[in-house]
Design a protein around this motif. Sequence first.
Motif, mmCIF file in Angstrom:
data_model
loop_
_atom_site.group_PDB
_atom_site.id
_atom_site.type_symbol
_atom_site.label_atom_id
_atom_site.label_comp_id
_atom_site.label_asym_id
_atom_site.label_seq_id
_atom_site.Cartn_x
_atom_site.Cartn_y
_atom_site.Cartn_z
ATOM 1 N N THR A 98 19.552 22.536 10.094
ATOM 2 C CA THR A 98 19.024 23.447 9.070
ATOM 3 C C THR A 98 18.626 22.695 7.804
ATOM 4 O O THR A 98 18.071 23.296 6.880
ATOM 5 N N ALA A 99 18.929 21.389 7.765
ATOM 6 C CA ALA A 99 18.522 20.532 6.646
ATOM 7 C C ALA A 99 18.340 19.117 7.178
ATOM 8 O O ALA A 99 19.083 18.681 8.073
ATOM 9 N N ILE A 100 17.357 18.408 6.631
ATOM 10 C CA ILE A 100 17.089 17.026 7.042
ATOM 11 C C ILE A 100 16.949 16.158 5.801
ATOM 12 O O ILE A 100 16.223 16.501 4.867
ATOM 13 N N PHE A 101 17.644 15.021 5.808
ATOM 14 C CA PHE A 101 17.498 14.021 4.753
ATOM 15 C C PHE A 101 16.740 12.826 5.315
ATOM 16 O O PHE A 101 17.166 12.222 6.300
ATOM 17 N N ALA A 102 15.607 12.492 4.680
ATOM 18 C CA ALA A 102 14.841 11.294 5.021
ATOM 19 C C ALA A 102 15.077 10.265 3.923
ATOM 20 O O ALA A 102 15.000 10.590 2.737
ATOM 21 N N VAL A 103 15.344 9.016 4.282
ATOM 22 C CA VAL A 103 15.790 8.031 3.294
ATOM 23 C C VAL A 103 14.673 7.508 2.395
ATOM 24 O O VAL A 103 14.950 6.763 1.454
ATOM 25 N N THR A 104 13.415 7.861 2.656
ATOM 26 C CA THR A 104 12.315 7.564 1.735
ATOM 27 C C THR A 104 11.384 8.771 1.662
ATOM 28 O O THR A 104 11.335 9.589 2.591
ATOM 29 N N ASP A 105 10.641 8.858 0.581
ATOM 30 C CA ASP A 105 9.662 9.947 0.463
ATOM 31 C C ASP A 105 8.634 9.896 1.585
ATOM 32 O O ASP A 105 8.222 10.935 2.108
ATOM 33 N N MET A 106 8.178 8.689 1.936
ATOM 34 C CA MET A 106 7.147 8.596 2.967
ATOM 35 C C MET A 106 7.639 9.173 4.285
ATOM 36 O O MET A 106 6.910 9.895 4.985
ATOM 37 N N LEU A 107 8.882 8.901 4.653
ATOM 38 C CA LEU A 107 9.468 9.536 5.827
ATOM 39 C C LEU A 107 9.570 11.040 5.616
ATOM 40 O O LEU A 107 9.324 11.829 6.535
ATOM 41 N N GLY A 108 9.922 11.452 4.389
ATOM 42 C CA GLY A 108 10.038 12.874 4.087
ATOM 43 C C GLY A 108 8.725 13.608 4.234
ATOM 44 O O GLY A 108 8.686 14.742 4.749
ATOM 45 N N THR A 161 0.814 -1.221 0.000
ATOM 46 C CA THR A 161 0.000 0.000 0.000
ATOM 47 C C THR A 161 0.848 1.271 0.000
ATOM 48 O O THR A 161 0.302 2.367 -0.131
ATOM 49 N N SER A 162 2.166 1.150 0.161
ATOM 50 C CA SER A 162 3.000 2.353 0.132
ATOM 51 C C SER A 162 3.046 2.904 -1.286
ATOM 52 O O SER A 162 2.943 2.150 -2.259
ATOM 53 N N PRO A 163 3.181 4.217 -1.449
ATOM 54 C CA PRO A 163 3.179 4.798 -2.793
ATOM 55 C C PRO A 163 4.227 4.190 -3.710
ATOM 56 O O PRO A 163 3.960 3.919 -4.884
ATOM 57 N N PHE A 164 5.435 3.986 -3.195
ATOM 58 C CA PHE A 164 6.492 3.450 -4.048
ATOM 59 C C PHE A 164 6.183 2.016 -4.470
ATOM 60 O O PHE A 164 6.277 1.666 -5.653
ATOM 61 N N TRP A 206 15.577 22.941 5.403
ATOM 62 C CA TRP A 206 15.406 22.243 4.131
ATOM 63 C C TRP A 206 15.076 20.785 4.409
ATOM 64 O O TRP A 206 15.588 20.198 5.380
ATOM 65 N N VAL A 207 14.231 20.205 3.557
ATOM 66 C CA VAL A 207 13.882 18.785 3.683
ATOM 67 C C VAL A 207 14.074 18.112 2.329
ATOM 68 O O VAL A 207 13.632 18.640 1.301
ATOM 69 N N ALA A 208 14.741 16.965 2.325
ATOM 70 C CA ALA A 208 14.952 16.196 1.100
ATOM 71 C C ALA A 208 14.773 14.724 1.410
ATOM 72 O O ALA A 208 14.898 14.287 2.561
ATOM 73 N N ALA A 209 14.479 13.940 0.368
ATOM 74 C CA ALA A 209 14.180 12.525 0.588
ATOM 75 C C ALA A 209 14.690 11.692 -0.594
ATOM 76 O O ALA A 209 15.561 12.137 -1.346
ATOM 77 N N PHE A 210 14.115 10.496 -0.743
ATOM 78 C CA PHE A 210 14.591 9.573 -1.775
ATOM 79 C C PHE A 210 13.420 8.729 -2.266
ATOM 80 O O PHE A 210 12.672 8.198 -1.468
ATOM 81 N N ASP A 211 13.239 8.627 -3.574
ATOM 82 C CA ASP A 211 12.314 7.749 -4.311
ATOM 83 C C ASP A 211 11.645 8.486 -5.460
ATOM 84 O O ASP A 211 11.393 7.912 -6.502
ATOM 85 N N ASN A 212 11.256 9.750 -5.240
ATOM 86 C CA ASN A 212 10.524 10.537 -6.231
ATOM 87 C C ASN A 212 9.212 9.861 -6.624
ATOM 88 O O ASN A 212 8.905 9.682 -7.810
#
Length: 342
Positions: A241-251, A74-77, A270-276
Amino acid sequence: MGNRIPTSRDLARLAGVSQSTVSRVLTNSPRVNAETRARVLKVLEEANYTPHALARAMKTGRTGSIGVFMSRVTSPFHSTMLDLIGRRLSDLGLQMILWNVEHDPQETVRQVIHQRLVDGFVFTSATFSSELHTLALSSGTPTVLLHRGVDDFGGDQVLGDNWQGAYDLGRYLVQAGHTEIGLVTSPISVSTARDREQGFRAALADAGVRLPQRNVRRGPFNHADGHRSARSLLARRSPPTAIFAVTDMLGFGVLDGARSLGVRVPDDVWVAAFDNTDMASWEAFDLTTVDQPVQGIVEAGIERLRHRIAESSSEPTAATVTKLSCELVVRGSTAHTPVERT
């Protein structure tokens, strides 16, 4: 027989022939005379029986079906990946049988593997601790891992270059001037989380930026944990001042957690993640993220599996690991700041 699927014995009895004769008709053997063949085919028609798939399986030893093992469907990815797998297999005239490894008991999955119900297996959610992918490979059924890899696995693997994608993102944040950076990740039980964390840490280390333990949060791959992690990191007197989340859902959870504290993105953090995933481009999130080339992974993986199925009667070639590049997609959560090209 009611709604029960007729067996070859049922068909033989109705046609007044032996079971072997029914098998010969199904495989179009010339050893059956025209009158007997017509009688058996008439029984098949009256029984609303479609012999093509069974005939093909008996003749070629193949079922035309591929077994797919997946978790978190059910996760988007993962839902996107599942849709792409189903579409690709359908385009090739193949059927997909799906098993959700989160809910199907391990013993049930073991039985499925040993029963040889399919021509090949696709695993999209392999973990380092699971032995199901190795069991599938040892059963003699062609097996490929997609999206997640496993060290020392003896079969084919197709995945994104998670280490390099996370490295590029880490370098991007450092080049933009961030030195107090947070990481929201998960326990290192899967290759995606491990490789993304290692690549990100390497980028910061190469730039001389420390990632102290106080800036790291670990938990499940879900929105709630991203939300909790953001509140924990951003409520401090000197927050990242910036956060990297290892998946979009966490982001997504990090974004919502920041908003719940009145922390502005990207003005304050700033917030960035991974999966697009598709949701990353929604206006509500506008999330900078690394693109996981899921369509390319699916297409290359299924093509590799088809190759394995085709060569199953000959000497197999060596297993391969294919990594596809993961590109950074910059959006509003990092102020649309362009990437510095080196």
